[in-house]
Design an enzyme around this catalytic site. Sequence first.
Site, PDB file in Angstrom:
ATOM      1  N   HIS A 246     -54.606 -69.924  81.887  1.00  0.00           N
ATOM      2  CA  HIS A 246     -55.415 -70.917  82.665  1.00  0.00           C
ATOM      3  C   HIS A 246     -56.481 -71.525  81.684  1.00  0.00           C
ATOM      4  O   HIS A 246     -57.144 -72.753  82.340  1.00  0.00           O
ATOM      5  CB  HIS A 246     -56.049 -70.254  83.776  1.00  0.00           C
ATOM      6  CG  HIS A 246     -57.449 -69.475  83.509  1.00  0.00           C
ATOM      7  ND1 HIS A 246     -58.146 -69.080  84.511  1.00  0.00           N
ATOM      8  CD2 HIS A 246     -57.680 -68.966  82.102  1.00  0.00           C
ATOM      9  CE1 HIS A 246     -59.094 -68.192  83.846  1.00  0.00           C
ATOM     10  NE2 HIS A 246     -59.022 -68.201  82.694  1.00  0.00           N
ATOM     11  N   ASP A 247     -56.705 -71.287  80.415  1.00  0.00           N
ATOM     12  CA  ASP A 247     -57.402 -72.003  79.832  1.00  0.00           C
ATOM     13  C   ASP A 247     -56.850 -73.097  78.789  1.00  0.00           C
ATOM     14  O   ASP A 247     -57.445 -74.130  78.161  1.00  0.00           O
ATOM     15  CB  ASP A 247     -57.964 -71.083  78.552  1.00  0.00           C
ATOM     16  CG  ASP A 247     -58.792 -69.805  78.986  1.00  0.00           C
ATOM     17  OD1 ASP A 247     -59.553 -70.155  79.967  1.00  0.00           O
ATOM     18  OD2 ASP A 247     -58.942 -68.542  78.435  1.00  0.00           O
TER      19      ASP A 247
ATOM     20  N   TRP B   1     -63.116 -56.933  84.987  1.00  0.00           N
ATOM     21  CA  TRP B   1     -62.018 -55.781  84.934  1.00  0.00           C
ATOM     22  C   TRP B   1     -62.392 -54.599  85.608  1.00  0.00           C
ATOM     23  O   TRP B   1     -61.563 -53.836  85.916  1.00  0.00           O
ATOM     24  CB  TRP B   1     -61.240 -55.571  83.651  1.00  0.00           C
ATOM     25  CG  TRP B   1     -60.873 -57.150  83.190  1.00  0.00           C
ATOM     26  CD1 TRP B   1     -61.091 -57.821  81.945  1.00  0.00           C
ATOM     27  CD2 TRP B   1     -60.068 -58.074  83.930  1.00  0.00           C
ATOM     28  NE1 TRP B   1     -60.393 -58.840  81.974  1.00  0.00           N
ATOM     29  CE2 TRP B   1     -59.662 -59.093  82.950  1.00  0.00           C
ATOM     30  CE3 TRP B   1     -59.333 -57.937  85.204  1.00  0.00           C
ATOM     31  CZ2 TRP B   1     -58.895 -60.123  83.578  1.00  0.00           C
ATOM     32  CZ3 TRP B   1     -58.371 -59.008  85.521  1.00  0.00           C
ATOM     33  CH2 TRP B   1     -58.193 -60.254  84.803  1.00  0.00           C
TER      34      TRP B   1
ATOM     35  N   ASP C 257     -56.835 -60.068  69.342  1.00  0.00           N
ATOM     36  CA  ASP C 257     -58.101 -61.093  69.371  1.00  0.00           C
ATOM     37  C   ASP C 257     -58.399 -61.493  67.830  1.00  0.00           C
ATOM     38  O   ASP C 257     -58.022 -61.018  67.065  1.00  0.00           O
ATOM     39  CB  ASP C 257     -59.101 -60.499  70.379  1.00  0.00           C
ATOM     40  CG  ASP C 257     -59.491 -61.670  71.158  1.00  0.00           C
ATOM     41  OD1 ASP C 257     -59.596 -62.810  70.693  1.00  0.00           O
ATOM     42  OD2 ASP C 257     -59.891 -61.310  72.305  1.00  0.00           O
TER      43      ASP C 257
ATOM     44  N   GLN D 221     -65.093 -76.500  81.309  1.00  0.00           N
ATOM     45  CA  GLN D 221     -65.187 -75.420  80.496  1.00  0.00           C
ATOM     46  C   GLN D 221     -63.865 -75.207  79.286  1.00  0.00           C
ATOM     47  O   GLN D 221     -63.768 -74.707  78.383  1.00  0.00           O
ATOM     48  CB  GLN D 221     -65.545 -74.066  80.710  1.00  0.00           C
ATOM     49  CG  GLN D 221     -66.990 -73.698  81.361  1.00  0.00           C
ATOM     50  CD  GLN D 221     -67.232 -72.264  81.131  1.00  0.00           C
ATOM     51  OE1 GLN D 221     -66.889 -71.380  82.007  1.00  0.00           O
ATOM     52  NE2 GLN D 221     -68.133 -71.898  80.282  1.00  0.00           N
TER      53      GLN D 221
ATOM     54  N   ASP E 143     -55.011 -64.749  65.333  1.00  0.00           N
ATOM     55  CA  ASP E 143     -55.171 -65.964  66.478  1.00  0.00           C
ATOM     56  C   ASP E 143     -53.615 -66.089  66.736  1.00  0.00           C
ATOM     57  O   ASP E 143     -52.762 -66.244  66.015  1.00  0.00           O
ATOM     58  CB  ASP E 143     -55.668 -67.314  65.536  1.00  0.00           C
ATOM     59  CG  ASP E 143     -55.770 -68.515  66.596  1.00  0.00           C
ATOM     60  OD1 ASP E 143     -54.840 -68.403  67.692  1.00  0.00           O
ATOM     61  OD2 ASP E 143     -56.349 -69.501  66.423  1.00  0.00           O
ATOM     62  N   PHE E 144     -53.552 -65.898  68.079  1.00  0.00           N
ATOM     63  CA  PHE E 144     -52.007 -65.890  68.658  1.00  0.00           C
ATOM     64  C   PHE E 144     -51.262 -67.222  68.474  1.00  0.00           C
ATOM     65  O   PHE E 144     -50.068 -67.477  68.630  1.00  0.00           O
ATOM     66  CB  PHE E 144     -52.006 -65.052  69.942  1.00  0.00           C
ATOM     67  CG  PHE E 144     -52.844 -65.470  70.985  1.00  0.00           C
ATOM     68  CD1 PHE E 144     -52.946 -66.663  71.482  1.00  0.00           C
ATOM     69  CD2 PHE E 144     -53.662 -64.338  71.454  1.00  0.00           C
ATOM     70  CE1 PHE E 144     -53.852 -66.980  72.451  1.00  0.00           C
ATOM     71  CE2 PHE E 144     -54.553 -64.996  72.478  1.00  0.00           C
ATOM     72  CZ  PHE E 144     -54.748 -65.960  72.874  1.00  0.00           C
TER      73      PHE E 144
END
Length: 346
Positions: free
Chosen positions: A256-257, A165, A211, A307, A237-238
């Site tokens: 994307h995870d 970032w 987070d 992953q 934990d969302f």
Amino acid sequence: MGSTEDLDYPQIIVQYSNGFLVSKVMFTACELGVFDLLLESGKPLSSDAIAAHLGASTMGMKRLLDACVGLKLLAVEMTQDGALYRNTEISNIYLTKSSPKSQYHIMMYYSNTVYLCWQYLADAVREGRNQYERAFGIPSKDPFGALYRSDEEMQKFMAGQNSVWSICGRDVLAAFDLSPFTQIYDLGGGGGALAQECVSLYPNSTVTIYDLPKVVQVAKEQFVSPEERQITFHEGDFFTDSIPEAELYILSKILHDWDDDKCKQLLSKVYKACKPGGGVLLVESLLNEDKSGPAGTQLYCMNMLVQTEGEERTAAEYSKLLEAAGFGAIQVKRTGKLYDAVLGRK
């Protein structure tokens, strides 16, 4: 464009095969501290001096330095006393630890963690699942349990994401005018580099990093100063905990995870929490609609295979996920850099 006869296919194959070697040369020079030493010295150094400073063999260091010269990461000057090596501008900016734009941490994460999973790429393709169990002996059902398997590994991952970032955070945050949104939640905001870029670009905004508790603790201790009063934290934990109301939610490299069902579950929760007129900003690397490229995004997609549970997607696929959750007025902006932006409104 020339005909296929103009292409040197053997040369292309050799270049692709050498990609692993190229990256490991760069990673090794970073890990040993070559670029940091040359920056700190303020003058060119011989291979013998560099080897002595870094506790390496003279023969091994000479070969590493020459390879870095060939890759344009170092420059060499021939003198009466022999070859003297110095950093190039690229190395000073991106490969030294002290640079604000340093990519050192993400490189170390790739070198020491990602590559171990990629050894089992063929198994990942056969099985269609990540390879943490083979690489680290950890069950693959919880990707982030594996990513955060130790405090040291979690810190490496967070520092690596911050590196990314530092060079492209502003691009995605400036893709749309986000100034109307003053109350922002950065879901999975990790080490806070994107939040820091956000409050810098939009000084009237406040950003809450949402987070896991252990991630928030490390972020507070190591990455985000208490003096940055525009940045606050929310532990949770969302997927399982509630998401507080806000005007804008940022999901940077989150969707994307996960597979489509998990993405829809999360986006639906975000939609319910979002204030009317608010929105969600997705930060992802977008595939072409026919999935013919970009090559970098296709490689990221392979990394998601080894992953995570997810994949890289097209703009249309992300738009479909947003629409399924209730979001509309969807806009897409390709930045031309590493990551792109998709904005959906409630």
